[in-house]
Enzyme design. Structure first.
Site, mmCIF file in Angstrom:
data_model
loop_
_atom_site.group_PDB
_atom_site.id
_atom_site.type_symbol
_atom_site.label_atom_id
_atom_site.label_comp_id
_atom_site.label_asym_id
_atom_site.label_seq_id
_atom_site.Cartn_x
_atom_site.Cartn_y
_atom_site.Cartn_z
ATOM 1 N N HIS A 165 0.859 -1.294 -0.051
ATOM 2 C CA HIS A 165 0.122 0.012 -0.034
ATOM 3 C C HIS A 165 0.970 1.123 -0.003
ATOM 4 O O HIS A 165 2.026 1.373 0.237
ATOM 5 C CB HIS A 165 -0.815 0.057 1.293
ATOM 6 C CG HIS A 165 -0.148 0.246 2.625
ATOM 7 N ND1 HIS A 165 0.497 -0.795 3.080
ATOM 8 C CD2 HIS A 165 -0.085 1.177 3.423
ATOM 9 C CE1 HIS A 165 0.888 -0.512 4.252
ATOM 10 N NE2 HIS A 165 0.714 0.796 4.441
ATOM 11 N N HIS A 292 11.160 20.910 -9.675
ATOM 12 C CA HIS A 292 11.373 19.825 -10.456
ATOM 13 C C HIS A 292 10.784 18.504 -9.628
ATOM 14 O O HIS A 292 11.376 18.289 -8.595
ATOM 15 C CB HIS A 292 12.747 19.372 -11.146
ATOM 16 C CG HIS A 292 12.884 18.694 -12.330
ATOM 17 N ND1 HIS A 292 13.302 19.485 -13.323
ATOM 18 C CD2 HIS A 292 12.586 17.537 -12.761
ATOM 19 C CE1 HIS A 292 13.619 18.481 -14.290
ATOM 20 N NE2 HIS A 292 12.893 17.185 -13.912
ATOM 21 N N GLU A 308 23.756 12.946 14.147
ATOM 22 C CA GLU A 308 23.158 13.103 13.065
ATOM 23 C C GLU A 308 21.792 13.861 13.517
ATOM 24 O O GLU A 308 21.324 15.029 13.237
ATOM 25 C CB GLU A 308 22.243 12.130 12.136
ATOM 26 C CG GLU A 308 23.289 11.396 11.126
ATOM 27 C CD GLU A 308 24.196 10.370 11.865
ATOM 28 O OE1 GLU A 308 24.906 9.447 11.374
ATOM 29 O OE2 GLU A 308 24.321 10.252 13.245
#
Length: 331
Positions: A165, A292, A308
């Site tokens: 899905h 784009h 991070e």
């Protein structure tokens, strides 16, 4: 109902939704998916376990809504992040800004089959056409600003159901990540009078070192500054900012390169968990010359850690040139 709150420091909106289940991160599919899928709400015969369908494709013209016999089915999410009912109610709370979580959250059940071992380009084409049809319809809702098509595959990618899905999430704001891409493209266009994405396409075709696959209308590349191991983008060669405006022949080519890329990722990485996102232009900013649309595929081979999270700098242990080489050379 969920609500959106704006971070006053960096302008990022976050969703606060205490009604959602709080689940630990699953390590493997066996942590989430039962071996017996007879109770899967996405399987034919279990239509009563979902909310009434919004759209369905069927080869049987006499099929009744919310009954078996469908090939693809679109339903509202039973536990939506954003709800279609209500008004935005933008308001202040002292120095802070908030609004109600108005939007749409839909699930595209991609096939009637619970387990699909081999996907064809036609399978992808059907899913993309359904997504485009739903985006075009949701454009009519003036409260909405952005629509994200995404897929979570595998427990490590936070997929709740094994049945194939996708999801569509319509938001009342343009997410910060998208706005950053648009602003970056606009700055590049102002300086060079060219679309940065078009330039990326030209350079990657010329360099070839990060090129994974190519057909008449699309390229697949491991981005120069990849955040994740084997991160892969599919980018159209022809400029266009709006995914739902893509011509039919382009969708056929997009479906073909999608099948190629996912097959390569499955072969090289042994069917990894991954997240897929289609980034497209905001609903109220059509035909942008400096943006784009494109698809981003992020295999979940590593998880961000303290560095991070604390800095926003990603540490990728696999150079995109090396990742592209492995993918390019695979069958």
């Amino acid at each position: 109902m969920s609500e959106l709150r704006r971070d006053p420091i960096i302008g990022r909106w976050v969703v606060i939704d205490p009604s959602r289940n709080f689940n630990k991160i699953a390590v493997s599919d066996s942590d989430v998916y039962p071996k017996d899928h007879s109770g899967c709400p996405f399987c034919p015969g279990n239509e009563s376990m979902t909310r009434p369908e919004i759209l369905a494709y069927s080869s049987n013209p006499k099929r009744l809504p919310n009954t078996p016999g469908w090939n693809l089915r679109v339903i509202p999410n039973n536990q939506p992040i954003f709800a279609i009912e209500g008004i935005l109610k933008k308001r202040a709370e002292g120095m802070y800004d908030r609004m109600d979580g108005i939007g749409a959250h839909e699930i595209i059940i991609e096939t009637a089959e619970h387990e699909v071992k081999t996907r064809t380009p036609e399978n992808y084409e059907t899913v993309y056409k359904a997504a485009m049809e739903r985006i075009k319809d949701l454009r009519n809702d003036t409260r909405l600003e952005y629509i994200l098509f995404f897929q979570n595959r595998g427990a490590a990618a936070n997929a709740v159901f094994e049945h194939p899905h996708s999801q569509l999430l319509a938001t009342p704001i343009v997410p910060k990540r998208i706005r950053e891409e648009i602003n970056g493209g606009k700055n590049y266009f102002t300086y060079k009078e060219r679309c940065v994405f078009c330039d990326i396409v030209s350079q990657e075709i010329s360099d070839e070192t990060r090129l994974v696959a190519e057909n008449d209308l699309f390229i697949a590349v491991c981005p120069y500054a990849s955040r994740y191991p084997f991160e892969t983008w599919i980018i159209p060669k022809n400029h266009g900012s709006d995914f739902d405006a893509v011509p039919g022949k382009d969708i056929i080519s997009f479906s073909k390169i999608s099948q190629t890329v996912f097959s390569k990722l499955g072969n090289v990485l042994d069917n990894p968990a991954y997240n897929v996102m289609i980034h497209t232009g905001p609903l109220k900013e059509k035909d942008l010359p400096y943006y784009h649309w494109h698809m981003e595929i992020s295999p979940r081979l590593a998880r961000p850690a303290g560095f991070e999270w604390g800095t926003g700098l990603y540490v990728n242990p696999v150079a995109p040139e090396e990742a592209a080489k492995y993918l390019r050379e695979s069958e």
